[in-house]
Design an enzyme around this catalytic site. Structure first.
Site, PDB file in Angstrom:
ATOM      1  N   ASP A 133      -7.083   3.582   8.124  1.00 52.97           N
ATOM      2  CA  ASP A 133      -7.818   4.532   7.280  1.00 52.97           C
ATOM      3  C   ASP A 133      -9.336   4.552   7.531  1.00 52.97           C
ATOM      4  O   ASP A 133      -9.936   5.630   7.531  1.00 52.97           O
ATOM      5  CB  ASP A 133      -7.542   4.266   5.788  1.00 52.97           C
ATOM      6  CG  ASP A 133      -6.203   4.834   5.347  1.00 52.97           C
ATOM      7  OD1 ASP A 133      -5.628   5.646   6.090  1.00 52.97           O
ATOM      8  OD2 ASP A 133      -5.738   4.464   4.254  1.00 52.97           O
ATOM      9  N   GLY A 158      -4.663  -0.114   6.712  1.00 50.27           N
ATOM     10  CA  GLY A 158      -4.395   0.188   8.116  1.00 50.27           C
ATOM     11  C   GLY A 158      -5.586   0.827   8.819  1.00 50.27           C
ATOM     12  O   GLY A 158      -6.711   0.330   8.749  1.00 50.27           O
ATOM     13  N   HIS A 185      -0.156  12.535   5.905  1.00 49.78           N
ATOM     14  CA  HIS A 185       1.190  12.520   6.485  1.00 49.78           C
ATOM     15  C   HIS A 185       2.230  12.108   5.427  1.00 49.78           C
ATOM     16  O   HIS A 185       3.275  12.717   5.285  1.00 49.78           O
ATOM     17  CB  HIS A 185       1.214  11.562   7.680  1.00 49.78           C
ATOM     18  CG  HIS A 185       0.602  10.211   7.407  1.00 49.78           C
ATOM     19  ND1 HIS A 185      -0.648  10.064   6.835  1.00 49.78           N
ATOM     20  CD2 HIS A 185       1.074   8.936   7.579  1.00 49.78           C
ATOM     21  CE1 HIS A 185      -0.912   8.775   6.698  1.00 49.78           C
ATOM     22  NE2 HIS A 185       0.109   8.078   7.135  1.00 49.78           N
ATOM     23  N   ARG A 186       1.915  11.057   4.663  1.00 49.41           N
ATOM     24  CA  ARG A 186       2.862  10.562   3.645  1.00 49.41           C
ATOM     25  C   ARG A 186       2.966  11.569   2.495  1.00 49.41           C
ATOM     26  O   ARG A 186       4.040  11.769   1.939  1.00 49.41           O
ATOM     27  CB  ARG A 186       2.408   9.180   3.158  1.00 49.41           C
ATOM     28  CG  ARG A 186       3.466   8.412   2.387  1.00 49.41           C
ATOM     29  CD  ARG A 186       3.151   6.922   2.298  1.00 49.41           C
ATOM     30  NE  ARG A 186       3.165   6.283   3.594  1.00 49.41           N
ATOM     31  CZ  ARG A 186       2.079   5.881   4.263  1.00 49.41           C
ATOM     32  NH1 ARG A 186       0.882   6.008   3.738  1.00 49.41           N
ATOM     33  NH2 ARG A 186       2.179   5.342   5.452  1.00 49.41           N
ATOM     34  N   LYS A 212      -6.590  11.657  -0.179  1.00 47.75           N
ATOM     35  CA  LYS A 212      -5.671  11.213   0.878  1.00 47.75           C
ATOM     36  C   LYS A 212      -4.234  11.646   0.569  1.00 47.75           C
ATOM     37  O   LYS A 212      -3.552  12.223   1.422  1.00 47.75           O
ATOM     38  CB  LYS A 212      -5.731   9.684   1.050  1.00 47.75           C
ATOM     39  CG  LYS A 212      -4.797   9.217   2.159  1.00 47.75           C
ATOM     40  CD  LYS A 212      -4.777   7.727   2.409  1.00 47.75           C
ATOM     41  CE  LYS A 212      -3.684   7.425   3.441  1.00 47.75           C
ATOM     42  NZ  LYS A 212      -3.435   6.004   3.635  1.00 47.75           N
ATOM     43  N   HIS A 253       0.845  -1.210   0.000  1.00 50.05           N
ATOM     44  CA  HIS A 253       0.000   0.000   0.000  1.00 50.05           C
ATOM     45  C   HIS A 253       0.878   1.257   0.000  1.00 50.05           C
ATOM     46  O   HIS A 253       0.587   2.233  -0.679  1.00 50.05           O
ATOM     47  CB  HIS A 253      -0.919   0.025   1.217  1.00 50.05           C
ATOM     48  CG  HIS A 253      -1.838  -1.136   1.281  1.00 50.05           C
ATOM     49  ND1 HIS A 253      -2.959  -1.250   0.491  1.00 50.05           N
ATOM     50  CD2 HIS A 253      -1.797  -2.259   2.028  1.00 50.05           C
ATOM     51  CE1 HIS A 253      -3.570  -2.390   0.751  1.00 50.05           C
ATOM     52  NE2 HIS A 253      -2.894  -3.018   1.686  1.00 50.05           N
ATOM     53  N   LYS A 254       1.947   1.198   0.804  1.00 50.54           N
ATOM     54  CA  LYS A 254       2.871   2.341   0.835  1.00 50.54           C
ATOM     55  C   LYS A 254       3.487   2.537  -0.541  1.00 50.54           C
ATOM     56  O   LYS A 254       3.635   3.670  -1.010  1.00 50.54           O
ATOM     57  CB  LYS A 254       4.002   2.089   1.838  1.00 50.54           C
ATOM     58  CG  LYS A 254       3.643   2.239   3.301  1.00 50.54           C
ATOM     59  CD  LYS A 254       4.944   2.133   4.102  1.00 50.54           C
ATOM     60  CE  LYS A 254       4.742   2.198   5.582  1.00 50.54           C
ATOM     61  NZ  LYS A 254       6.023   2.050   6.315  1.00 50.54           N
ATOM     62  N   ASP A 270       8.919   5.178   8.096  1.00 47.10           N
ATOM     63  CA  ASP A 270       8.245   4.588   9.250  1.00 47.10           C
ATOM     64  C   ASP A 270       7.076   5.496   9.569  1.00 47.10           C
ATOM     65  O   ASP A 270       7.193   6.725   9.535  1.00 47.10           O
ATOM     66  CB  ASP A 270       9.174   4.466  10.454  1.00 47.10           C
ATOM     67  CG  ASP A 270       8.681   3.361  11.377  1.00 47.10           C
ATOM     68  OD1 ASP A 270       8.579   2.201  10.931  1.00 47.10           O
ATOM     69  OD2 ASP A 270       8.354   3.649  12.546  1.00 47.10           O
TER      70      ASP A 270
HETATM   71  P1  ITT Z   1       7.402  -1.450   6.219  1.00 48.71           P
HETATM   72  O1  ITT Z   1       8.008  -1.383   7.598  1.00 48.71           O
HETATM   73  O2  ITT Z   1       7.839  -2.652   5.449  1.00 48.71           O
HETATM   74  O3  ITT Z   1       7.565  -0.161   5.453  1.00 48.71           O
HETATM   75  P2  ITT Z   1       4.925  -1.570   7.700  1.00 48.71           P
HETATM   76  O4  ITT Z   1       3.479  -1.653   7.352  1.00 48.71           O
HETATM   77  O5  ITT Z   1       5.469  -2.543   8.705  1.00 48.71           O
HETATM   78  O6  ITT Z   1       5.797  -1.630   6.359  1.00 48.71           O
HETATM   79  P3  ITT Z   1       5.482   0.596   9.539  1.00 48.71           P
HETATM   80  O7  ITT Z   1       6.361  -0.235  10.392  1.00 48.71           O
HETATM   81  O8  ITT Z   1       5.911   1.978   9.157  1.00 48.71           O
HETATM   82  O9  ITT Z   1       5.198  -0.099   8.141  1.00 48.71           O
HETATM   83  O10 ITT Z   1       4.032   0.651  10.211  1.00 48.71           O
HETATM   84  C1  ITT Z   1       3.073   1.466   9.671  1.00 48.71           C
HETATM   85  C2  ITT Z   1       1.715   1.146  10.272  1.00 48.71           C
HETATM   86  O11 ITT Z   1       1.070   2.369  10.655  1.00 48.71           O
HETATM   87  C3  ITT Z   1       0.803   0.517   9.215  1.00 48.71           C
HETATM   88  O12 ITT Z   1       0.902  -0.888   9.217  1.00 48.71           O
HETATM   89  C4  ITT Z   1      -0.566   1.026   9.655  1.00 48.71           C
HETATM   90  O13 ITT Z   1      -1.043   0.249  10.712  1.00 48.71           O
HETATM   91  C5  ITT Z   1      -0.256   2.425  10.183  1.00 48.71           C
HETATM   92  N1  ITT Z   1      -0.313   3.417   9.088  1.00 48.71           N
HETATM   93  C6  ITT Z   1       0.732   4.117   8.557  1.00 48.71           C
HETATM   94  N2  ITT Z   1       0.334   4.906   7.561  1.00 48.71           N
HETATM   95  C7  ITT Z   1      -0.980   4.701   7.424  1.00 48.71           C
HETATM   96  C8  ITT Z   1      -1.956   5.200   6.549  1.00 48.71           C
HETATM   97  O14 ITT Z   1      -1.658   6.052   5.578  1.00 48.71           O
HETATM   98  N3  ITT Z   1      -3.211   4.776   6.688  1.00 48.71           N
HETATM   99  C9  ITT Z   1      -3.549   3.910   7.650  1.00 48.71           C
HETATM  100  N4  ITT Z   1      -2.689   3.364   8.512  1.00 48.71           N
HETATM  101  C10 ITT Z   1      -1.404   3.754   8.408  1.00 48.71           C
END
Ligand code: ITT
Length: 194
Positions: free
Chosen positions: A154, A152, A179-180, A174, A14-15, A71
């Site tokens: 959202d 996540g 934030h992103r 969005k 998703h990121k 992160d």
């Molecule tokens: P990587 O570490 O591999 O990048 P991850 O999902 O483990 O992937 P993080 O450790 O940064 O990433 O955790 C981010 C969490 O924060 C994510 O799993 C969601 O639960 C929440 N999150 C972050 N950005 C979000 C968004 O735009 N919308 C909803 N939830 C988000």
């Protein structure tokens, strides 16, 4: 003209989608899967910044590639900052978004203050130098899930100025206010000037 390649040290698809859409066509984004890195990178830092740097450094040290990592997480002040850096595994299992939302809603049941913000911290590493770019998006946590878009938290995050959750607003809105979107904007400015 050949596109400039950027390695994004993430396992979260998703990121990757969001970042590709924010960056547009000027860059080719390679995820960890694209560079054949399938290991779990242990994120044991005590801040968003530390964890972003850990992910970027891991790839730089192992593959010799300049790369960036992000992160992110949800911070709820009335829950003493939870889930914070533990957002991905708030309910125990990494990436179990449904359980994470259930735990968040349950912990907020008796709280009047439902304010929250998303934090995004990007670490860019090249030749051992780390640059940090940050973005935040403020809002409130709804009483129940609204919509099913995004990922996540959202469906329960309603940004300031809107009546709908990120799960309902769609990716264009969005990415504009998130934030992103904000941390990426600073990151892109940096890339352009370097
Ligand atoms: P990587 O570490 O591999 O990048 P991850 O999902 O483990 O992937 P993080 O450790 O940064 O990433 O955790 C981010 C969490 O924060 C994510 O799993 C969601 O639960 C929440 N999150 C972050 N950005 C979000 C968004 O735009 N919308 C909803 N939830 C988000």
């Amino acid at each position: 003209m050949k596109k400039r390649q950027l390695v994004f040290a993430t396992h979260n698809k998703h990121k990757v989608e969001e970042v590709k859409s924010i960056l547009g066509n000027a860059y080719e984004v390679l995820s960890l899967t694209d560079i054949d890195c399938h290991e779990d990178i242990v994120e044991d830092g005590d801040s968003f910044e530390a964890n972003a740097a850990i992910k970027a450094k891991y790839v730089f040290d192992k593959y010799g590639l300049s790369c960036f990592a992000e992160d992110s997480g949800l911070v709820v002040p009335s829950l003493n900052g939870e889930p914070g850096i533990y957002s991905a595994r708030y309910a125990g299992k990494h990436g179990d978004h449904e359980a994470n939302i259930d735990k968040l809603l349950s912990n907020l049941e008796n709280k009047e203050d439902r304010k929250a913000y998303f934090q995004s911290t990007i670490a860019l590493i090249s030749e051992k130098e780390v640059q940090i770019f940050e973005g935040q998006c403020h809002g409130t946590i709804s009483e129940s899930r609204l919509g099913s878009g995004g990922f996540g938290y959202d469906p329960v995050f309603v940004p300031v100025g809107y009546d709908n959750s990120f799960g309902e607003l769609g990716s264009a809105i969005k990415n504009e206010i998130s934030h992103r979107g904000k941390s990426m904007e600073k990151f892109i400015e940096f890339l352009k000037s370097n």
